[in-house]
Scaffold this motif. Structure first.
Motif, PDB file in Angstrom:
ATOM      1  N   PRO A  59     -11.361  14.538   3.811  1.00 17.79           N
ATOM      2  CA  PRO A  59     -11.350  14.819   2.367  1.00 17.79           C
ATOM      3  C   PRO A  59     -10.569  13.750   1.600  1.00 17.79           C
ATOM      4  O   PRO A  59      -9.599  13.189   2.117  1.00 17.79           O
ATOM      5  N   PRO A  60     -10.977  13.468   0.368  1.00 11.85           N
ATOM      6  CA  PRO A  60     -10.310  12.430  -0.426  1.00 11.85           C
ATOM      7  C   PRO A  60      -8.810  12.656  -0.538  1.00 11.85           C
ATOM      8  O   PRO A  60      -8.345  13.785  -0.724  1.00 11.85           O
ATOM      9  N   VAL A  65      -5.143   6.813  -0.040  1.00 15.00           N
ATOM     10  CA  VAL A  65      -5.675   7.094  -1.377  1.00 15.00           C
ATOM     11  C   VAL A  65      -7.105   6.596  -1.454  1.00 15.00           C
ATOM     12  O   VAL A  65      -7.513   5.714  -0.711  1.00 15.00           O
ATOM     13  N   SER A  66      -7.859   7.158  -2.386  1.00 11.91           N
ATOM     14  CA  SER A  66      -9.245   6.739  -2.536  1.00 11.91           C
ATOM     15  C   SER A  66      -9.629   6.762  -3.994  1.00 11.91           C
ATOM     16  O   SER A  66      -8.963   7.393  -4.812  1.00 11.91           O
ATOM     17  N   ALA A  67     -10.732   6.081  -4.297  1.00 15.32           N
ATOM     18  CA  ALA A  67     -11.256   6.070  -5.664  1.00 15.32           C
ATOM     19  C   ALA A  67     -12.770   5.923  -5.611  1.00 15.32           C
ATOM     20  O   ALA A  67     -13.308   5.191  -4.784  1.00 15.32           O
ATOM     21  N   LEU A  68     -13.423   6.632  -6.513  1.00 12.37           N
ATOM     22  CA  LEU A  68     -14.842   6.413  -6.767  1.00 12.37           C
ATOM     23  C   LEU A  68     -14.910   5.322  -7.822  1.00 12.37           C
ATOM     24  O   LEU A  68     -14.219   5.385  -8.839  1.00 12.37           O
ATOM     25  N   VAL A 107     -13.749   3.574  -2.334  1.00 13.79           N
ATOM     26  CA  VAL A 107     -12.763   2.701  -1.700  1.00 13.79           C
ATOM     27  C   VAL A 107     -11.632   3.578  -1.176  1.00 13.79           C
ATOM     28  O   VAL A 107     -11.153   4.471  -1.886  1.00 13.79           O
ATOM     29  N   ILE A 108     -11.216   3.321   0.061  1.00 17.37           N
ATOM     30  CA  ILE A 108     -10.108   4.055   0.675  1.00 17.37           C
ATOM     31  C   ILE A 108      -9.074   3.028   1.123  1.00 17.37           C
ATOM     32  O   ILE A 108      -9.425   2.016   1.736  1.00 17.37           O
ATOM     33  N   ALA A 109      -7.812   3.278   0.815  1.00 17.22           N
ATOM     34  CA  ALA A 109      -6.740   2.352   1.185  1.00 17.22           C
ATOM     35  C   ALA A 109      -5.490   3.132   1.567  1.00 17.22           C
ATOM     36  O   ALA A 109      -5.374   4.329   1.313  1.00 17.22           O
ATOM     37  N   SER A 110      -4.548   2.412   2.159  1.00 15.81           N
ATOM     38  CA  SER A 110      -3.317   3.054   2.618  1.00 15.81           C
ATOM     39  C   SER A 110      -2.436   3.513   1.465  1.00 15.81           C
ATOM     40  O   SER A 110      -1.719   4.501   1.590  1.00 15.81           O
ATOM     41  N   ASP A 111      -2.465   2.784   0.351  1.00 10.09           N
ATOM     42  CA  ASP A 111      -1.645   3.161  -0.806  1.00 10.09           C
ATOM     43  C   ASP A 111      -2.316   2.633  -2.073  1.00 10.09           C
ATOM     44  O   ASP A 111      -3.298   1.884  -2.015  1.00 10.09           O
ATOM     45  N   ASN A 112      -1.786   3.034  -3.216  1.00 11.31           N
ATOM     46  CA  ASN A 112      -2.410   2.679  -4.489  1.00 11.31           C
ATOM     47  C   ASN A 112      -2.407   1.167  -4.733  1.00 11.31           C
ATOM     48  O   ASN A 112      -3.356   0.625  -5.288  1.00 11.31           O
ATOM     49  N   GLU A 113      -1.367   0.483  -4.314  1.00 10.33           N
ATOM     50  CA  GLU A 113      -1.297  -0.971  -4.494  1.00 10.33           C
ATOM     51  C   GLU A 113      -2.429  -1.672  -3.741  1.00 10.33           C
ATOM     52  O   GLU A 113      -3.108  -2.548  -4.284  1.00 10.33           O
ATOM     53  N   HIS A 114      -2.639  -1.264  -2.489  1.00 11.61           N
ATOM     54  CA  HIS A 114      -3.734  -1.844  -1.696  1.00 11.61           C
ATOM     55  C   HIS A 114      -5.092  -1.509  -2.327  1.00 11.61           C
ATOM     56  O   HIS A 114      -5.978  -2.359  -2.405  1.00 11.61           O
ATOM     57  N   LEU A 115      -5.246  -0.274  -2.783  1.00 10.56           N
ATOM     58  CA  LEU A 115      -6.484   0.146  -3.436  1.00 10.56           C
ATOM     59  C   LEU A 115      -6.795  -0.752  -4.633  1.00 10.56           C
ATOM     60  O   LEU A 115      -7.917  -1.256  -4.778  1.00 10.56           O
ATOM     61  N   GLN A 116      -5.804  -0.971  -5.480  1.00  6.62           N
ATOM     62  CA  GLN A 116      -6.015  -1.801  -6.670  1.00  6.62           C
ATOM     63  C   GLN A 116      -6.338  -3.244  -6.290  1.00  6.62           C
ATOM     64  O   GLN A 116      -7.172  -3.887  -6.934  1.00  6.62           O
ATOM     65  N   THR A 117      -5.713  -3.749  -5.242  1.00 14.85           N
ATOM     66  CA  THR A 117      -5.995  -5.111  -4.773  1.00 14.85           C
ATOM     67  C   THR A 117      -7.446  -5.248  -4.324  1.00 14.85           C
ATOM     68  O   THR A 117      -8.125  -6.226  -4.661  1.00 14.85           O
ATOM     69  N   VAL A 118      -7.939  -4.266  -3.583  1.00 18.36           N
ATOM     70  CA  VAL A 118      -9.335  -4.296  -3.118  1.00 18.36           C
ATOM     71  C   VAL A 118     -10.284  -4.287  -4.315  1.00 18.36           C
ATOM     72  O   VAL A 118     -11.234  -5.090  -4.374  1.00 18.36           O
ATOM     73  N   ILE A 119     -10.041  -3.418  -5.264  1.00 14.79           N
ATOM     74  CA  ILE A 119     -10.922  -3.329  -6.439  1.00 14.79           C
ATOM     75  C   ILE A 119     -10.879  -4.628  -7.233  1.00 14.79           C
ATOM     76  O   ILE A 119     -11.926  -5.152  -7.656  1.00 14.79           O
ATOM     77  N   MET A 131     -15.259   0.102 -12.707  1.00 16.81           N
ATOM     78  CA  MET A 131     -14.720   1.246 -13.434  1.00 16.81           C
ATOM     79  C   MET A 131     -14.297   2.309 -12.413  1.00 16.81           C
ATOM     80  O   MET A 131     -15.131   2.797 -11.639  1.00 16.81           O
ATOM     81  N   GLN A 132     -13.001   2.641 -12.406  1.00 10.88           N
ATOM     82  CA  GLN A 132     -12.511   3.690 -11.513  1.00 10.88           C
ATOM     83  C   GLN A 132     -12.709   5.048 -12.176  1.00 10.88           C
ATOM     84  O   GLN A 132     -12.356   5.225 -13.336  1.00 10.88           O
ATOM     85  N   LEU A 133     -13.253   5.963 -11.424  1.00  9.22           N
ATOM     86  CA  LEU A 133     -13.545   7.293 -11.946  1.00  9.22           C
ATOM     87  C   LEU A 133     -12.606   8.303 -11.290  1.00  9.22           C
ATOM     88  O   LEU A 133     -12.598   8.450 -10.073  1.00  9.22           O
ATOM     89  N   PRO A 134     -11.801   8.978 -12.087  1.00 11.08           N
ATOM     90  CA  PRO A 134     -10.841   9.929 -11.506  1.00 11.08           C
ATOM     91  C   PRO A 134     -11.545  11.164 -10.958  1.00 11.08           C
ATOM     92  O   PRO A 134     -12.570  11.594 -11.472  1.00 11.08           O
ATOM     93  N   MET A 135     -10.979  11.715  -9.890  1.00 17.64           N
ATOM     94  CA  MET A 135     -11.519  12.947  -9.333  1.00 17.64           C
ATOM     95  C   MET A 135     -10.926  14.125 -10.107  1.00 17.64           C
ATOM     96  O   MET A 135      -9.712  14.344 -10.089  1.00 17.64           O
ATOM     97  N   LEU A 136     -11.769  14.832 -10.808  1.00 19.27           N
ATOM     98  CA  LEU A 136     -11.328  15.999 -11.557  1.00 19.27           C
ATOM     99  C   LEU A 136     -11.455  17.268 -10.725  1.00 19.27           C
ATOM    100  O   LEU A 136     -10.638  18.169 -10.813  1.00 19.27           O
TER     101      LEU A 136
END
Length: 152
Positions: A59-60, A65-68, A107-119, A131-136
């Motif tokens: 699960p997300p 951390v992950s982001a659509l 995108v799935i990463a170990s932490d938010n910093e890594h996630l943002q770097t990948v994007i 465009m990052q879409l938050p999970m509501l």
């Protein structure tokens, strides 16, 4: 051509994959074949693009951390951009949607910093904004399904 073993593996192991030190041996024992038979059959399914991976569905945001993420990509460049996106090991999957914003991926990463770097890397490599879409709301979609693999 799919063998009976291929069909059993495709149908019976979408869920409840054995969690043990030797899961392929456990499958082999249950099906009355050898562990090598199971490994060979899974390799054949992969080589023929009938399966893309064997692994858990987590699960997300339960691990890391992950982001659509979505991008608007001209149709003529869609496959090239999708290939660049998929080249990142942090990208779980991507797919096309019938909309101006037509390429979506997770995108799935170990932490938010890594996630943002990948994007950011994907944006630089493709020259398109992401465009990052938050999970509501969290929805679980069971991706397993019974296959009709009878010979016609």
């Amino acid at each position: 051509m799919l063998t009976n073993l291929h069909k059993q593996l495709l149908n019976d192991y979408q869920h409840d994959f054995p969690l043990s030190p030797r899961p392929y041996r456990d499958i082999a024992d249950a099906l009355g074949v050898t562990e090598d038979d199971v490994l060979t059959a899974f390799a054949e399914l992969s080589d023929n693009h009938l399966i893309s991976r064997i692994g858990p569905v987590i699960p997300p945001n339960h691990i890391g951390v992950s982001a659509l993420v979505a991008m608007a990509v001209p149709e003529a460049e869609l496959q090239t951009v999708a290939d660049k996106v998929s080249a990142h090991p942090e990208v779980n999957h991507n797919y096309e949607r019938e909309h101006r914003i037509n390429l979506w991926f997770v995108v799935i990463a170990s932490d938010n910093e890594h996630l943002q770097t990948v994007i950011e890397d994907i944006e630089q490599e493709t020259s398109y904004p992401a465009m990052q879409l938050p999970m509501l709301n969290d929805f679980f979609i069971d991706l397993g399904f019974k296959l009709d693999l009878t010979d016609a």
